[in-house]
Design an enzyme around this catalytic site. Structure first.
Site, PDB file in Angstrom:
ATOM      1  CG  MET A 188      -2.097  -0.979   1.069  1.00 39.89           C
ATOM      2  SD  MET A 188      -3.122  -0.698  -0.401  1.00 39.89           S
ATOM      3  CE  MET A 188      -3.807   0.913  -0.039  1.00 39.89           C
ATOM      4  CB  THR A 209      -0.527   1.472  -3.923  1.00 37.28           C
ATOM      5  OG1 THR A 209      -0.249   0.113  -4.274  1.00 37.28           O
ATOM      6  CG2 THR A 209      -1.747   1.941  -4.674  1.00 37.28           C
ATOM      7  CG  HIS A 210       0.314   6.994  -0.151  1.00 36.36           C
ATOM      8  ND1 HIS A 210      -0.861   7.711  -0.269  1.00 36.36           N
ATOM      9  CD2 HIS A 210       1.192   7.803   0.489  1.00 36.36           C
ATOM     10  CE1 HIS A 210      -0.693   8.907   0.287  1.00 36.36           C
ATOM     11  NE2 HIS A 210       0.532   8.984   0.753  1.00 36.36           N
ATOM     12  CB  ALA A 211       5.111   6.077  -3.342  1.00 34.63           C
TER      13      ALA A 211
END
Length: 101
Positions: A71, A74-76
Site C-alpha cells: 500500500m 501504491t500511495h507513492a
C-alpha cells in the site's frame, strides 16, 4: 536505500513539489510572476527527483528484481501521479493569471 525508503522519498519529494506549486499559484495571484515562475521551476526540479527514484524502481523490476505489492508503494505512485497532473493544471492556471494582467 531500501525500497520502503525509496517509496517514502517519492512521497516526500512529491509533497514538497506540490507545496511549491501552491506557492507559485499564490504568487501569480499577487501578480508576482517572476516568483511564480521560479517556484514552478523549483517544483518541477524536485518532482524530477521523485520521478528518478520511480524510474530506478521500474528498471530494477525490468531487470528481474521484483518488488512486493505494498500500500505504501501504491500511495507513492498515486501521490506522484497526482502531482504530475497538478503541475500541468497549475501551469495553465498561472499562464491564465499572467495573461489576465
Amino acid at each position: 536505500m531500501t525500497d520502503e525508503q525509496k517509496w517514502f522519498s517519492i512521497i516526500a519529494f512529491a509533497g514538497e513539489s506540490f507545496s511549491l506549486l501552491n506557492e507559485a499559484l499564490i504568487a501569480a495571484k499577487k501578480q508576482d510572476f517572476d516568483a511564480s515562475q521560479r517556484l514552478l521551476g523549483d517544483s518541477e526540479n524536485i518532482l524530477k527527483e521523485a520521478h528518478h527514484i520511480q524510474n530506478e524502481l521500474l528498471e530494477n523490476e525490468i531487470n528481474g528484481k521484483s518488488i512486493e505489492f505494498s500500500m505504501l508503494f501504491t500511495h507513492a505512485q498515486d501521490h506522484l501521479m497526482n502531482v504530475i497532473l497538478a503541475q500541468n493544471i497549475y501551469r495553465e492556471l498561472i499562464e491564465l493569471q499572467h495573461n489576465k494582467h
